[in-house]
Design a protein around this motif. Structure first.
Motif, mmCIF file in Angstrom:
data_model
loop_
_atom_site.group_PDB
_atom_site.id
_atom_site.type_symbol
_atom_site.label_atom_id
_atom_site.label_comp_id
_atom_site.label_asym_id
_atom_site.label_seq_id
_atom_site.Cartn_x
_atom_site.Cartn_y
_atom_site.Cartn_z
ATOM 1 N N ARG A 575 35.129 53.270 37.319
ATOM 2 C CA ARG A 575 35.842 52.956 38.563
ATOM 3 C C ARG A 575 36.906 54.029 38.790
ATOM 4 O O ARG A 575 37.800 54.202 37.974
ATOM 5 C CB ARG A 575 36.497 51.583 38.439
ATOM 6 C CG ARG A 575 37.125 51.054 39.709
ATOM 7 C CD ARG A 575 37.928 49.803 39.433
ATOM 8 N NE ARG A 575 39.156 50.138 38.697
ATOM 9 C CZ ARG A 575 40.319 50.422 39.297
ATOM 10 N NH1 ARG A 575 40.416 50.403 40.611
ATOM 11 N NH2 ARG A 575 41.380 50.734 38.579
ATOM 12 N N GLY A 577 39.624 54.441 41.078
ATOM 13 C CA GLY A 577 40.515 53.938 42.128
ATOM 14 C C GLY A 577 39.896 52.923 43.067
ATOM 15 O O GLY A 577 40.546 52.458 43.988
ATOM 16 N N HIS A 578 38.620 52.617 42.848
ATOM 17 C CA HIS A 578 37.951 51.694 43.752
ATOM 18 C C HIS A 578 38.254 50.246 43.355
ATOM 19 O O HIS A 578 38.869 49.974 42.336
ATOM 20 C CB HIS A 578 36.436 51.962 43.747
ATOM 21 C CG HIS A 578 35.735 51.402 44.937
ATOM 22 N ND1 HIS A 578 35.888 51.950 46.190
ATOM 23 C CD2 HIS A 578 34.901 50.344 45.073
ATOM 24 C CE1 HIS A 578 35.169 51.244 47.050
ATOM 25 N NE2 HIS A 578 34.564 50.259 46.397
ATOM 26 N N LEU A 579 37.822 49.344 44.218
ATOM 27 C CA LEU A 579 38.040 47.925 43.950
ATOM 28 C C LEU A 579 37.211 47.494 42.742
ATOM 29 O O LEU A 579 36.235 48.161 42.392
ATOM 30 C CB LEU A 579 37.639 47.113 45.186
ATOM 31 C CG LEU A 579 38.563 47.355 46.379
ATOM 32 C CD1 LEU A 579 37.892 46.941 47.671
ATOM 33 C CD2 LEU A 579 39.873 46.606 46.200
ATOM 34 N N PRO A 580 37.601 46.386 42.130
ATOM 35 C CA PRO A 580 36.857 45.957 40.945
ATOM 36 C C PRO A 580 35.413 45.593 41.266
ATOM 37 O O PRO A 580 35.062 45.390 42.419
ATOM 38 C CB PRO A 580 37.630 44.733 40.446
ATOM 39 C CG PRO A 580 38.646 44.409 41.464
ATOM 40 C CD PRO A 580 38.730 45.521 42.433
ATOM 41 N N GLY A 596 41.343 53.996 36.183
ATOM 42 C CA GLY A 596 40.732 55.156 36.831
ATOM 43 C C GLY A 596 41.502 55.521 38.086
ATOM 44 O O GLY A 596 41.822 54.640 38.886
ATOM 45 N N GLY A 598 41.987 57.409 41.694
ATOM 46 C CA GLY A 598 41.137 57.779 42.829
ATOM 47 C C GLY A 598 40.796 59.266 42.819
ATOM 48 O O GLY A 598 41.581 60.081 42.336
ATOM 49 N N GLU B 94 47.899 49.889 41.430
ATOM 50 C CA GLU B 94 47.171 49.902 40.174
ATOM 51 C C GLU B 94 45.692 50.191 40.401
ATOM 52 O O GLU B 94 45.082 50.977 39.679
ATOM 53 C CB GLU B 94 47.342 48.539 39.506
ATOM 54 C CG GLU B 94 47.055 48.557 38.027
ATOM 55 C CD GLU B 94 47.088 47.149 37.444
ATOM 56 O OE1 GLU B 94 47.094 46.175 38.236
ATOM 57 O OE2 GLU B 94 47.096 47.035 36.209
ATOM 58 N N LEU B 95 45.145 49.569 41.464
ATOM 59 C CA LEU B 95 43.734 49.767 41.774
ATOM 60 C C LEU B 95 43.405 51.232 41.935
ATOM 61 O O LEU B 95 42.426 51.738 41.431
ATOM 62 C CB LEU B 95 43.390 49.051 43.085
ATOM 63 C CG LEU B 95 42.858 47.627 43.036
ATOM 64 C CD1 LEU B 95 42.644 47.127 44.447
ATOM 65 C CD2 LEU B 95 41.553 47.576 42.249
ATOM 66 N N LEU B 96 44.263 51.896 42.674
ATOM 67 C CA LEU B 96 43.999 53.298 42.995
ATOM 68 C C LEU B 96 44.413 54.234 41.858
ATOM 69 O O LEU B 96 44.130 55.415 41.896
ATOM 70 C CB LEU B 96 44.775 53.651 44.282
ATOM 71 C CG LEU B 96 44.331 54.879 45.031
ATOM 72 C CD1 LEU B 96 42.894 54.717 45.508
ATOM 73 C CD2 LEU B 96 45.226 55.124 46.232
ATOM 74 N N GLY B 97 45.068 53.660 40.851
ATOM 75 C CA GLY B 97 45.495 54.464 39.726
ATOM 76 C C GLY B 97 46.847 55.129 39.946
ATOM 77 O O GLY B 97 47.200 56.081 39.252
ATOM 78 N N LEU B 100 49.225 55.480 37.120
ATOM 79 C CA LEU B 100 48.933 56.543 36.157
ATOM 80 C C LEU B 100 49.496 57.873 36.639
ATOM 81 O O LEU B 100 49.696 58.800 35.877
ATOM 82 C CB LEU B 100 47.422 56.660 35.941
ATOM 83 C CG LEU B 100 46.712 55.383 35.462
ATOM 84 C CD1 LEU B 100 45.206 55.572 35.485
ATOM 85 C CD2 LEU B 100 47.195 55.009 34.064
#
Lengths: 706, 124
Positions: A575, A577-580, A596, A598, B94-97, B100
């Motif tokens: 993944r 940066g994408h949705l789960p 991860g 994007g 967080e989703l997009l990182g 980090l």
């Protein structure tokens, strides 16, 4: 009562004196101690001049008041006047003929005939006068006036009836005495009529010149006729024979009333004549402008409006040739012309423009007379240029000089400010039309652009796989709802080998063409990179290195990649940066949300360092649910977290036996919430099939190999 | 229409500015923030702390704004940090990182402390 306030004290005094005199002479006459002819004459004239004096102030006042439906009214007035005019002419003709006959033949024989004819004519002219006066007054819109007219007519009828009876059953002396009373009645009635006549608004001032000229002609003739009539034409028992005292006075009073009215009409017409040019100009202006507006509303071509404007300019400027010029940079084009002749033809228009700097006349409206041009040494007047005055009005469209309306006239100093204003209003209408034209053009352009976007959208959608992988190990169902414009959602399947299927889903951030272009770019990159793919993680790292610092910093791409390895019964989930991803097996739903960043957000070394990959046994996973943020935003009403949670619940709780059913369930859920898709929304559901049978197959093969 | 996005800033120290972003940061309002940040940087600030306590919504275009500046700032020795994110906004980061790539801390003070450490390191 307001009316009396406007009268001068002198007029009121005069009025009172006259009324008193009338009453006095009436009493005096009945007692028969005065000589009729002298006294009555005196009273008559005092009475008429009194009426005149009484209403002079109102003549002045009525000039300043407004008029409703003047044209209609003036038309009726003219009709009435014409009728009266012919009647009077006939009457005079009769008068001359009778006088001649009296002179030629003995009056004795004529007497009876004359009496009969006179009765008919006197009656008719009296009633004609009264009725036409009433007809005229009937145009008054006030309720009071109508009531008055009605009561007047009925009274008139009653008196006529009484008089007719008297005429046949009484001798003449008694009749004369009766007529005193009737005279008084008609005098008062006459006053009322004149009073209302003068209360009428001034409709002459705004009548056309044609009407006013005719009004002057008719009123002059009528005044002359009435003066003759009143001074000598009909005098009791003299000249024109009035056998009936009643009709004699009735006619006389009515004639006097008419005289006053015609004096008023004459006076107003004379005053209004100079005004009428302006009135006509205004009327023409209003008419032509409303005509122009109509044209503008229904127009098809700018040329049509230009033609109308030059024609209107020609007609309203006393047949001055008019041309319309559009400017294109330093050059110009004659769009339309009207009334050009040998004095002002296309050739010398060109000559003129060659000699005059257009920039000199671009900023303001200008009236030129050629005397001024000749004073300017730089200006070389072409020899064949025969016009001497010019009126130039610039045309501005969207605050930019667009062209000129030029009207020429062979007379020096022909144009004035009013002309300029009228032409300016024409030009303003043209400006609006041209602006509208551009607006329409813009709209068409936008529509074209929108259509092109739709085509782009179609092309973009065509990038999405048309066919699902042929492998029987996986069943796929997808749903993509494209937003109005082009969007950035995508998914793809790449069959790397017989046993390996690579699935990606992603979203390019931002909407519109930019995102779409990157999506197209990605399609190519996938194709190139996929040839050497070892792992899904490896693929994403390579993708990041090929895109980082190469695309717009504000754009980022989120991708989830799945690599199915049916040979080893493994699936790798990465993944970026994408949705789960939801992985459902039996009743368990696993939310795969590995670390991860994007794509293109970080340099490749860091990106690779943080990119986690998860390997699952295919046997532990039956359904894979992949989606983009557009979908969960709709489900969660703009809240992505809520959307993810809701989608998870749907996946967990709904009963379905294949991917297609799940996709339908999700769409149904969205629709049930009453929300509409207005953004890109993508859903991809995969089902891994025949896990056990394949296993056995593979196992068998391995056995055979051994 | 009321402003969807409101931006305020507070100067904390040399080259350090706290930017408070409130409301909705999406494709429509992102240019406003972009302009604001560009101006802040133009004033010589290279340490930017975004306080997102009252940010209700952020879209991918909104996230793009930070990406547009971070590389440049880091090249000049500066950085972007985030403080007081709501759970909702944090999960999107967080989703997009983003967690980090950026330092995301609970309070302004912690972020300022981190900036000061970085300043010290840079000065050494």
């Amino acid at each position: 009562m307001d009316y009396f306030k406007t009268l001068s004290p002198f007029a009121i005094l005069l009025f009172v004196v006259i009324v008193l005199l009338l009453v006095f002479t009436d009493i005096a006459f009945i007692s028969a101690s005065f000589d009729y002819s002298t006294i009555w004459k005196l009273v008559d004239w005092l009475f008429f001049s009194g009426i005149l004096g009484l209403f002079l102030p109102s003549i002045k006042k009525s000039l300043h008041t407004e008029v409703i439906s003047a044209t209609k009214f003036s038309g009726r007035f003219l009709e009435t006047t014409k009728f009266l005019f012919y009647l009077l002419l006939f009457y005079f003709g009769y008068f001359v003929a009778i006088s001649l006959l009296k002179w030629l033949v003995s009056a004795k024989y004529l007497f009876l005939f004359d009496k009969a004819i006179n009765l008919v004519f006197n009656t008719s002219i009296s009633f004609a006068l009264v009725i036409s006066q009433l007809f005229w007054l009937s145009n008054l819109k006030t309720k009071g006036a109508k009531k008055l007219i009605l009561s007047f007519i009925s009274l008139l009828g009653v008196f006529a009836f009484v008089m007719a009876i008297n005429f046949f059953f009484s001798d003449e002396m008694e009749l004369e005495e009766n007529a005193r009373v009737i005279d008084t009645f008609f005098s008062i009635a006459g006053i009322v009529i004149v009073f209302f006549a003068f209360k009428m608004k001034n409709w002459i001032a705004i009548s056309s010149r044609y009407v006013i000229k005719r009004l002057i002609l008719y009123s002059t003739l009528m005044i002359v006729l009435f003066i003759i009539l009143l001074s000598q034409g009909f005098h009791f028992q003299k000249g024109l024979y009035f056998s009936n005292f009643f009709f004699f006075h009735l006619t006389q009073i009515m004639s006097a009333i008419f005289l006053v009215n015609y004096i008023r009409v004459f006076y107003l017409s004379i005053i209004s004549l100079p005004l009428s040019k302006i009135v006509e100009q205004k009327v023409y202006e209003v008419n032509s402008l409303s005509y122009l507006t109509k044209i503008v509303r229904n127009f098809n071509k700018i040329e049509d409006i230009c033609n109308v404007i030059t024609e209107l300019s020609y007609n309203s400027m006393n047949r001055s040739p008019a041309i319309l010029v559009f400017l294109y940079g330093n050059s110009f084009e004659i769009k339309s012309h009207y009334g050009l002749n040998s004095n002002f033809n296309l050739e010398n228009v060109h000559n003129f423009f060659r000699n005059i700097e257009l920039s000199e006349i671009n900023s303001s409206k200008i009236i030129y007379s050629f005397e001024e041009f000749e004073l300017n040494e730089d200006f070389e007047k072409p020899n064949d240029l025969l016009f001497k005055s010019l009126c130039i009005v610039p045309i501005f469209v969207r605050e930019k000089l667009f062209g000129h309306l030029i009207v020429a006239n062979p007379t020096e100093h022909f144009f004035d400010e009013d002309d300029l204003n009228l032409l300016s209003s024409f030009v303003e209408t043209l400006s609006i039309a041209v602006e509208n034209y551009f607006l329409i053009k813009d709209t068409i352009e936008k529509e074209k652009y929108r259509k092109e976007l739709l085509i782009a959208r179609d092309i973009q959608l065509s990038f999405l796989p048309k066919e699902f992988p042929k492998t029987d190990r996986i069943e796929i169902s997808s749903f993509i709802h494209p937003s109005e414009e082009v969007g950035g959602d995508f998914y793809d399947f790449i069959e790397l080998s017989e046993d390996k299927l690579f699935v990606i889903i992603g979203d390019v951030s931002g909407k519109g063409l930019g995102a779409a272009f990157y999506m197209a770019l990605l399609k190519g990159i996938f194709f190139t990179l996929s040839k050497n793919i070892k792992t899904a993680k490896d693929f994403l790292i390579q993708l990041n290195s090929s895109l980082f610092r190469k695309i717009d910093r504000q754009i980022h791409i989120t991708i989830t990649a799945l690599l199915f390895d049916f040979k080893n019964e493994q699936v790798e989930v990465v993944r970026a940066g994408h949705l789960p991803t939801f992985v459902k097996s039996g009743n368990d739903t696993l939310v795969v949300k590995t670390n991860g960043i994007g794509i293109s957000l970080a340099k490749t070394s860091y990106f690779a360092e943080k990119l986690e990959s998860l390997s699952l046994n295919i046997s532990d996973a039956e359904y894979f649910v992949l989606f983009t943020d557009g979908l969960v935003e709709i489900i969660g009403d703009k809240d992505i977290n809520k959307g993810i949670e809701k989608l998870k619940q749907i996946v967990e709780n709904e009963v379905f036996s294949n991917p297609k059913e799940l996709v339908e369930k999700v769409i149904e859920n969205v629709r049930r919430n009453g929300t509409n898709f207005d953004d890109d929304a993508t859903l991809l559901v995969l089902k891994v099939k025949n896990v056990s049978s394949t296993k056995i197959e593979r196992y068998d093969r391995e056995v055979i190999n051994q | 229409m009321t402003e969807k996005l409101s931006i305020n800033s507070q100067k904390i120290g040399k080259q350090l500015e706290i930017i408070f972003v409130k409301g909705i940061l999406d494709a429509h309002s992102a240019p406003d923030l972009e302009k604001f940040v560009a101006e802040t940087i133009a004033q010589g600030n290279i340490y930017l702390l975004f306080n997102l306590k009252e940010l209700d919504y952020i879209s991918s275009a909104g996230l793009g704004v930070f990406m547009a500046f971070v590389e440049d700032l880091r090249n000049r020795g500066g950085d972007i940090k985030f403080a007081e994110l709501t759970e909702k906004i944090y999960s999107i980061f967080e989703l997009l990182g983003f967690h980090l790539i950026f330092d995301i801390v609970p309070t302004n003070d912690q972020a300022i402390e981190l900036f000061n450490q970085k300043k010290l390191r840079t000065n050494e």
